[in-house]
Design an enzyme around this catalytic site. Structure first.
Site, PDB file in Angstrom:
ATOM      1  N   CYS A  21     -23.326 142.186 -27.596  1.00  0.00           N
ATOM      2  CA  CYS A  21     -24.096 142.289 -26.352  1.00  0.00           C
ATOM      3  C   CYS A  21     -23.607 143.518 -25.564  1.00  0.00           C
ATOM      4  O   CYS A  21     -22.563 144.101 -25.892  1.00  0.00           O
ATOM      5  CB  CYS A  21     -23.878 141.033 -25.519  1.00  0.00           C
ATOM      6  SG  CYS A  21     -22.148 140.837 -25.094  1.00  0.00           S
ATOM      7  N   HIS A  49     -14.095 136.377 -28.530  1.00  0.00           N
ATOM      8  CA  HIS A  49     -13.568 135.496 -29.577  1.00  0.00           C
ATOM      9  C   HIS A  49     -14.079 135.915 -30.952  1.00  0.00           C
ATOM     10  O   HIS A  49     -14.931 135.252 -31.550  1.00  0.00           O
ATOM     11  CB  HIS A  49     -13.924 134.038 -29.264  1.00  0.00           C
ATOM     12  CG  HIS A  49     -13.168 133.528 -28.071  1.00  0.00           C
ATOM     13  ND1 HIS A  49     -13.765 132.934 -27.001  1.00  0.00           N
ATOM     14  CD2 HIS A  49     -11.850 133.574 -27.770  1.00  0.00           C
ATOM     15  CE1 HIS A  49     -12.853 132.616 -26.102  1.00  0.00           C
ATOM     16  NE2 HIS A  49     -11.681 133.001 -26.544  1.00  0.00           N
ATOM     17  N   GLU A 133     -13.273 132.060 -19.323  1.00  0.00           N
ATOM     18  CA  GLU A 133     -14.203 132.472 -18.254  1.00  0.00           C
ATOM     19  C   GLU A 133     -14.240 131.400 -17.151  1.00  0.00           C
ATOM     20  O   GLU A 133     -14.212 131.721 -15.952  1.00  0.00           O
ATOM     21  CB  GLU A 133     -15.611 132.665 -18.825  1.00  0.00           C
ATOM     22  CG  GLU A 133     -16.603 133.065 -17.745  1.00  0.00           C
ATOM     23  CD  GLU A 133     -18.055 132.953 -18.176  1.00  0.00           C
ATOM     24  OE1 GLU A 133     -18.377 133.279 -19.339  1.00  0.00           O
ATOM     25  OE2 GLU A 133     -18.876 132.535 -17.343  1.00  0.00           O
ATOM     26  N   SER A 242     -15.838 131.088 -31.136  1.00  0.00           N
ATOM     27  CA  SER A 242     -16.681 131.747 -30.130  1.00  0.00           C
ATOM     28  C   SER A 242     -17.704 130.737 -29.596  1.00  0.00           C
ATOM     29  O   SER A 242     -18.508 130.185 -30.357  1.00  0.00           O
ATOM     30  CB  SER A 242     -17.394 132.949 -30.761  1.00  0.00           C
ATOM     31  OG  SER A 242     -18.576 133.232 -30.063  1.00  0.00           O
ATOM     32  N   ASN A 244     -20.393 131.114 -27.701  1.00  0.00           N
ATOM     33  CA  ASN A 244     -21.821 131.428 -27.819  1.00  0.00           C
ATOM     34  C   ASN A 244     -22.289 131.370 -29.267  1.00  0.00           C
ATOM     35  O   ASN A 244     -23.419 131.000 -29.547  1.00  0.00           O
ATOM     36  CB  ASN A 244     -22.141 132.774 -27.135  1.00  0.00           C
ATOM     37  CG  ASN A 244     -21.770 133.972 -27.980  1.00  0.00           C
ATOM     38  OD1 ASN A 244     -22.513 134.368 -28.846  1.00  0.00           O
ATOM     39  ND2 ASN A 244     -20.604 134.566 -27.730  1.00  0.00           N
ATOM     40  N   SER A 285     -20.396 138.506 -29.919  1.00  0.00           N
ATOM     41  CA  SER A 285     -19.152 139.258 -30.148  1.00  0.00           C
ATOM     42  C   SER A 285     -18.994 139.660 -31.618  1.00  0.00           C
ATOM     43  O   SER A 285     -17.893 139.981 -32.060  1.00  0.00           O
ATOM     44  CB  SER A 285     -17.955 138.418 -29.686  1.00  0.00           C
ATOM     45  OG  SER A 285     -18.036 137.120 -30.225  1.00  0.00           O
TER      46      SER A 285
END
Ligand code: SF4
Length: 302
Positions: A21, A49, A133, A242, A244, A285
């Site tokens: 991203c 990650h 986060e 990760s 996402n 990522s």
């Protein structure tokens, strides 16, 4: 439009929204430029990650540390997930040169938490309490926040000692602010916020819901689920830890057989038996090389 590759009797379709991203690309640029300028950079946790990305940056002179106590140099970076204000103050107190690679979307969520805290809202963060986060967002909420993924978790928090007693009182009687970990899905956040309004509206004077979701993640989720609907198998590429990437795999696996792999070596020949339409997607990522290697591996197995 998705990219299609035909190999013998197999069609591989790669999702249009895929891989790194803008927030992670921006962080990679900042970190590599800083490493080349200062010789080395230490980063407080992984840039994202993904092991491959961490190793690539390590080779470029960006070394991961778990806490400020491990610092050996004077240049320290904040990762894309961000940190709480206490950590920034500590860095300043140690006179470190700070490279702030916090993603602008995460920064926006931090600012929302800080503003709500200043206005004396109790803040509910829809997210995983242990994710870096969310830990940072809790810091910006200045002791007035709690993280939860369900109404049940909110009840547990308010009955325990997770938030200060005045915040508990505020939660039950006054003003409630709701934000989300940036990588949660739009559907789950909407569902959570709806339940929250239904539960608290009779007692709470004001409920303010701020959309802090990341559009890049929503776009990846939407294109991945569309692709899953026309595929016989989906391969999701990304780090096993990760958040996402795991959400992409969960969304696709509710539609069709799905496997999450970090590297091409993890792909088993048996997954392809009787499959002619394979969909490929990747977490935010995942470096481009990892995607190319998976395509090459499928090519060799077809
Ligand atoms: S996924 Fe979204 S919030 Fe996370 S680093 Fe990328 S752009 Fe930023």
């Amino acid at each position: 439009m998705n990219i299609k590759v035909s190999i013998q009797n197999m069609e591989i379709e790669v999702a249009r929204e895929i891989g790194l991203c803008f927030g992670i690309r921006r962080a990679i640029k900042l970190l590599t430029e800083a490493a080349s300028e200062y010789g080395k950079v230490e980063i407080l946790g992984p840039v994202a990650h993904n092991q491959r990305l961490v190793q690539q940056l390590h080779k470029a002179g960006v070394n991961m540390i778990a806490s400020l106590e491990e610092t050996t140099g004077k240049v320290v970076a904040i990762p894309t997930h961000g940190v709480g204000p206490d950590t920034v103050l500590q860095m300043e107190a140690h006179k470190l040169h700070i490279i702030d690679a916090t993603c602008p979307i995460v920064k926006r969520a931090q600012l929302a938490a800080a503003k709500l805290a200043q206005a004396d809202f109790t803040i509910i963060i829809f997210g995983e309490e242990e994710h870096s986060e969310v830990k940072g967002l809790l810091g910006w909420a200045q002791g007035k926040g709690m993280a939860a993924l369900s109404m049940k978790q909110i009840i547990v928090h308010t009955q325990g000692n997770v938030i200060a007693s005045e915040a508990k009182q505020s939660l039950l009687s006054s003003r409630l602010g709701v934000i989300s970990q940036t990588t949660q899905s739009k559907a789950s956040f909407t569902d959570f916020a709806t339940q929250l309004v239904t539960t608290f509206m009779p007692k709470t004077a004001e409920i303010r819901i701020i959309n802090t979701l990341c559009h890049a993640i929503q776009a990846r989720l939407e294109t991945a689920t569309k692709l899953a609907r026309k595929s016989q198998l989906v391969i999701v590429i990304g780090g096993h830890d990760s958040a996402n990437t795991k959400r992409l795999a969960e969304a696709c696996s509710s539609i069709v057989e799905t496997h999450l792999v970090e590297t091409a070596e993890e792909i088993a020949q048996s997954w392809l038996d009787g499959k002619h339409r394979i969909g490929i997607t990747a977490g935010a990522s995942t470096p481009d090389e990892a995607i190319q290697e998976v395509i090459a591996k499928l090519n060799s197995l077809a």
